[in-house]
Design an enzyme around this catalytic site. Structure first.
Site, mmCIF file in Angstrom:
data_model
loop_
_atom_site.group_PDB
_atom_site.id
_atom_site.type_symbol
_atom_site.label_atom_id
_atom_site.label_comp_id
_atom_site.label_asym_id
_atom_site.label_seq_id
_atom_site.Cartn_x
_atom_site.Cartn_y
_atom_site.Cartn_z
ATOM 1 N N GLY A 28 0.568 -0.971 -0.206
ATOM 2 C CA GLY A 28 -0.076 0.115 -0.018
ATOM 3 C C GLY A 28 0.867 1.044 0.191
ATOM 4 O O GLY A 28 2.047 1.397 -0.062
ATOM 5 N N GLY A 33 5.453 4.109 -9.127
ATOM 6 C CA GLY A 33 6.455 3.038 -9.287
ATOM 7 C C GLY A 33 5.661 1.965 -9.618
ATOM 8 O O GLY A 33 5.363 0.465 -10.255
ATOM 9 N N HIS A 34 4.365 1.354 -7.840
ATOM 10 C CA HIS A 34 3.926 0.742 -8.569
ATOM 11 C C HIS A 34 2.357 0.793 -9.267
ATOM 12 O O HIS A 34 1.979 -0.039 -9.614
ATOM 13 C CB HIS A 34 2.522 0.693 -6.797
ATOM 14 C CG HIS A 34 3.498 0.473 -5.444
ATOM 15 N ND1 HIS A 34 3.720 1.609 -4.981
ATOM 16 C CD2 HIS A 34 3.940 -0.303 -5.117
ATOM 17 C CE1 HIS A 34 3.714 1.213 -3.766
ATOM 18 N NE2 HIS A 34 4.180 0.190 -3.412
ATOM 19 N N LYS A 146 13.790 -2.005 -7.819
ATOM 20 C CA LYS A 146 14.402 -1.522 -6.257
ATOM 21 C C LYS A 146 14.446 -2.194 -5.040
ATOM 22 O O LYS A 146 16.014 -2.219 -4.607
ATOM 23 C CB LYS A 146 13.181 0.208 -6.107
ATOM 24 C CG LYS A 146 14.600 0.460 -4.993
ATOM 25 C CD LYS A 146 13.263 2.061 -4.694
ATOM 26 C CE LYS A 146 12.056 1.591 -3.536
ATOM 27 N NZ LYS A 146 12.348 0.936 -1.840
#
Ligand code: PAF
Length: 303
Positions: A28, A33-34, A146
């Protein structure tokens, strides 16, 4: 987008789905990026599921777990906007009920770097990812590079436990000043946020040294340390110049094999990580060849 909170609801949804399923597991506090992972999953699959679960089993520090940013309503709206079909939003009690006692034990690739700094972290990661994979049964699962060691650890788990899911590593997204996007960035105060790009600068200095012909890994680590130590708000946990497959520290960098440059640095109260895969042809972001390395990792990491 449908939201489900129980394993029974998730299994029922999965039973009704046909075609390929892309899956983006998250904790969450979503950022661009998500969303890039979700967008890629949407482009490559018939149906896309995401999960939001702040997994207590992968935190070795109660304070860090309590401080982890949470905003499920905003996250759900972002997932919906990115084209996600299903959100799994379980409680800790749903996934770890009273009496829960089974854990996945990762291998050697989990030992250095984050594994050395955060006791039990990858046991928690592998366990929750396997539980989620068993529930969602994804064709493809998308992870940000990452967390390069996380990608290697999960890829190894998938290979060793014969999980029929392809792990797809995706490039790190960065803010304009080079700071890698992370949910933890939300906890940085203004001065800390201004200091945080020091990680990216240190990786750049290391890559420049390698490009200029430096092959002594300790000298490269020293370059990264010098950049970080010049930033008063930053405190080094580790800097690393490691083999791209085993993630073990190198003494000498072979330009053909390259190296994974990585670090964990506290900026004020927030622990940040970043990395740069380096080969003789310098790469700012993981490319198709880095995906190949991550996939090769699943074949070449020895138990
Ligand atoms: O990268 C993360 O957000 C987490 O480690 C993951 C993969 C969702 C497992 O909890």
């Amino acid at each position: 987008m449908k939201t489900v909170r129980t394993m029974a609801e998730l299994r029922a949804w999965r039973g009704d789905v046909a075609g390929t399923v892309g899956f983006v597991p998250t904790m969450g506090s979503l950022h661009e990026g998500h969303l890039s992972l979700v967008q890629r999953a949407v482009a490559e699959n018939d149906v896309v599921a995401a999960s939001i679960f702040v997994n207590p089993a992968q935190f070795d520090d109660e304070g860090d777990l309590a401080a982890y940013p949470r905003d499920p309503e905003r996250d759900a709206a972002m997932l919906h906007g990115a084209g996600c079909d299903l959100l799994f939003l379980p409680t800790p009690e749903e996934l770890y009920p009273e009496g829960y006692e089974t854990w996945v034990m990762p291998g050697a690739v989990a030992e250095p770097l984050e594994g050395a700094s955060r006791a039990g972290h990858f046991v928690g990661v592998d366990t929750i990812v396997l539980k989620l994979f068993l529930l969602v049964q994804p064709t493809n699962a998308y992870f940000g590079q990452k967390d390069a060691q996380q990608v290697a650890v999960i890829s190894t788990m998938v290979r060793d436990l014969n999980v029929p899911t392809t792990v797809v590593p995706c490039p790190t997204l960065r803010d304009a000043d080079g700071l890698a996007m992370s949910s933890r960035n939300a906890r940085l105060g203004p001065a800390e946020r201004a200091a945080a790009p020091v990680l990216h600068r240190a990786l750049g200095a290391a890559a420049d040294a390698l490009a200029a012909g430096e092959r002594d890994a300790e000298a490269v680590r020293a370059r990264m340390r010098a950049v970080i130590e010049a930033e008063p708000l930053a405190r080094i946990d580790y800097v690393s110049v490691a083999d791209r497959i085993t993630l073990r520290e190198l003494e000498t960098v072979d330009p053909a094999a390259g190296a994974l440059l990585s670090m964990a640095v506290h900026v004020g109260p927030v622990r940040l990580i970043d990395n740069l895969p380096w080969t003789a042809a310098k790469q700012e972001q993981p490319s198709a060849s880095d995906e190949r390395v991550a996939r090769v990792t699943t074949k070449e990491v020895r138990p």
